[in-house]
Design an enzyme around this catalytic site. Structure first.
Site, PDB file in Angstrom:
ATOM      1  N   GLU A 107       0.841  -1.205   0.000  1.00 58.04           N
ATOM      2  CA  GLU A 107       0.000   0.000   0.000  1.00 58.04           C
ATOM      3  C   GLU A 107       0.873   1.251   0.000  1.00 58.04           C
ATOM      4  OE1 GLU A 107      -2.868   1.165  -0.274  1.00 58.04           O
ATOM      5  OE2 GLU A 107      -4.444  -0.150   0.483  1.00 58.04           O
ATOM      6  N   ASP A 108       0.324   2.345  -0.520  1.00 53.33           N
ATOM      7  CA  ASP A 108       1.016   3.623  -0.454  1.00 53.33           C
ATOM      8  C   ASP A 108       0.853   4.245   0.929  1.00 53.33           C
ATOM      9  OD1 ASP A 108      -1.721   4.017  -0.809  1.00 53.33           O
ATOM     10  OD2 ASP A 108      -1.516   5.567  -2.335  1.00 53.33           O
ATOM     11  N   ASP A 111      -4.718   5.122   5.969  1.00 52.27           N
ATOM     12  CA  ASP A 111      -5.336   6.285   6.577  1.00 52.27           C
ATOM     13  C   ASP A 111      -6.383   5.792   7.584  1.00 52.27           C
ATOM     14  OD1 ASP A 111      -6.117   8.918   6.963  1.00 52.27           O
ATOM     15  OD2 ASP A 111      -7.341   9.018   5.168  1.00 52.27           O
ATOM     16  N   PHE A 160      -2.522  15.837   4.151  1.00 53.37           N
ATOM     17  CA  PHE A 160      -2.817  15.162   2.890  1.00 53.37           C
ATOM     18  C   PHE A 160      -1.571  15.295   2.020  1.00 53.37           C
ATOM     19  CE2 PHE A 160      -4.456  14.262  -1.273  1.00 53.37           C
ATOM     20  CZ  PHE A 160      -5.276  13.181  -1.011  1.00 53.37           C
ATOM     21  N   ARG A 173       1.854  12.266  -8.606  1.00 50.47           N
ATOM     22  CA  ARG A 173       2.456  10.936  -8.431  1.00 50.47           C
ATOM     23  C   ARG A 173       3.932  10.904  -8.811  1.00 50.47           C
ATOM     24  NH1 ARG A 173      -1.923   7.560  -7.554  1.00 50.47           N
ATOM     25  NH2 ARG A 173      -3.798   7.950  -8.776  1.00 50.47           N
TER      26      ARG A 173
HETATM   27  P1  5GP Z   1      -7.997   4.264   3.911  1.00 50.48           P
HETATM   28  O1  5GP Z   1      -8.963   3.255   3.395  1.00 50.48           O
HETATM   29  O2  5GP Z   1      -6.916   3.700   4.775  1.00 50.48           O
HETATM   30  O3  5GP Z   1      -8.711   5.411   4.586  1.00 50.48           O
HETATM   31  O4  5GP Z   1      -7.355   4.962   2.659  1.00 50.48           O
HETATM   32  C1  5GP Z   1      -6.304   4.480   1.952  1.00 50.48           C
HETATM   33  C2  5GP Z   1      -6.223   5.211   0.622  1.00 50.48           C
HETATM   34  O5  5GP Z   1      -6.641   6.577   0.734  1.00 50.48           O
HETATM   35  C3  5GP Z   1      -4.808   5.277   0.143  1.00 50.48           C
HETATM   36  O6  5GP Z   1      -4.458   4.127  -0.584  1.00 50.48           O
HETATM   37  C4  5GP Z   1      -4.814   6.556  -0.677  1.00 50.48           C
HETATM   38  O7  5GP Z   1      -5.233   6.283  -1.978  1.00 50.48           O
HETATM   39  C5  5GP Z   1      -5.844   7.450  -0.006  1.00 50.48           C
HETATM   40  N1  5GP Z   1      -5.215   8.417   0.904  1.00 50.48           N
HETATM   41  C6  5GP Z   1      -5.334   8.490   2.239  1.00 50.48           C
HETATM   42  N2  5GP Z   1      -4.608   9.492   2.754  1.00 50.48           N
HETATM   43  C7  5GP Z   1      -3.986  10.074   1.713  1.00 50.48           C
HETATM   44  C8  5GP Z   1      -3.059  11.161   1.598  1.00 50.48           C
HETATM   45  O8  5GP Z   1      -2.630  11.826   2.545  1.00 50.48           O
HETATM   46  N3  5GP Z   1      -2.646  11.454   0.328  1.00 50.48           N
HETATM   47  C9  5GP Z   1      -3.062  10.765  -0.760  1.00 50.48           C
HETATM   48  N4  5GP Z   1      -2.587  11.137  -1.928  1.00 50.48           N
HETATM   49  N5  5GP Z   1      -3.923   9.730  -0.692  1.00 50.48           N
HETATM   50  C10 5GP Z   1      -4.370   9.391   0.536  1.00 50.48           C
END
Ligand code: 5GP
Length: 187
Positions: A107-108, A111, A160, A173
């Site tokens: 995963e990147d 959150d 963010f 990206r």
């Molecule tokens: P989660 O399901 O954990 O809330 O979200 C994961 C996804 O939300 C990540 O794979 C990403 O695509 C997006 N995301 C969450 N926080 C950020 C952030 O600070 N920057 C970016 N670019 N994407 C985020």
């Protein structure tokens, strides 16, 4: 979001501050790759990148794992703009069979943890031998789901962020570092 390229600005001018430098990323990614190489030894590992944000991290990471591994990608998201909708959508599935295999999700950023918890559940239903996760970034203060993340690159505060694979509305990206976008681009 203003139109891409508006005002003749390049990407770096759109960044407020750099959170993690290119050098810091490359050192940490190498460490993580070597840790994985040791951990999995000769077990057959399927490394699955979650599109699109993990692509840069994944492509650097796998070059530090000096073992035969299988690589695949899945497109799954729970996001619209910059806030979670709480839903997951799988628009591209994996093609490598994972039954009985060790799976590593790449995963990147984690959150809320919603996307990851759905993906882990799915791979367990498909009878993977083990399912672990590696993420470049995590924002622990935002967590809603109690998901286990075995390998973490960096913990960051609730910004963010964009760069090194991460986008804001598909832009950013290609930045080589992780940075915070100037407010004017998303307010
Ligand atoms: P989660 O399901 O954990 O809330 O979200 C994961 C996804 O939300 C990540 O794979 C990403 O695509 C997006 N995301 C969450 N926080 C950020 C952030 O600070 N920057 C970016 N670019 N994407 C985020």
């Amino acid at each position: 979001m203003k139109k891409f390229g508006s005002g003749g600005k390049n990407m770096r001018e759109m960044i407020d501050k750099i959170l993690i430098t290119e050098d810091e990323i490359s050192k940490r990614v190498a460490e993580l790759g070597k840790e994985l190489e040791k951990e999995y030894g000769d077990r057959e590992l399927v490394v699955i990148g979650i599109l699109k944000g993990s692509v840069t991290f994944m492509s650097d990471l796998i070059r530090h794992i000096d073992k035969p591994i299988l690589v695949d990608y899945m497109a799954a998201s729970s996001y619209e703009g910059s806030e979670s909708t709480g839903h997951i959508k799988i628009s591209k599935d994996i093609t490598v069979p994972i039954k009985g295999k060790d799976v590593l999700i790449v995963e990147d950023i984690i959150d809320t943890g919603n996307t990851l918890s759905h993906i882990i559940e799915l791979f367990k239903e498909r009878e993977a031998r083990s399912v672990k996760t590696i993420t470049l970034l995590t924002k622990p203060s935002r967590r809603q789901k109690n998901v286990e993340v075995e390998y973490i690159g960096f913990e960051i505060p609730d910004y963010f962020v964009v760069g090194y694979g991460l986008d804001y509305n598909q832009i950013g990206r290609n930045l080589p570092f992780v940075g915070v976008l100037k407010e004017e681009y998303y307010k």
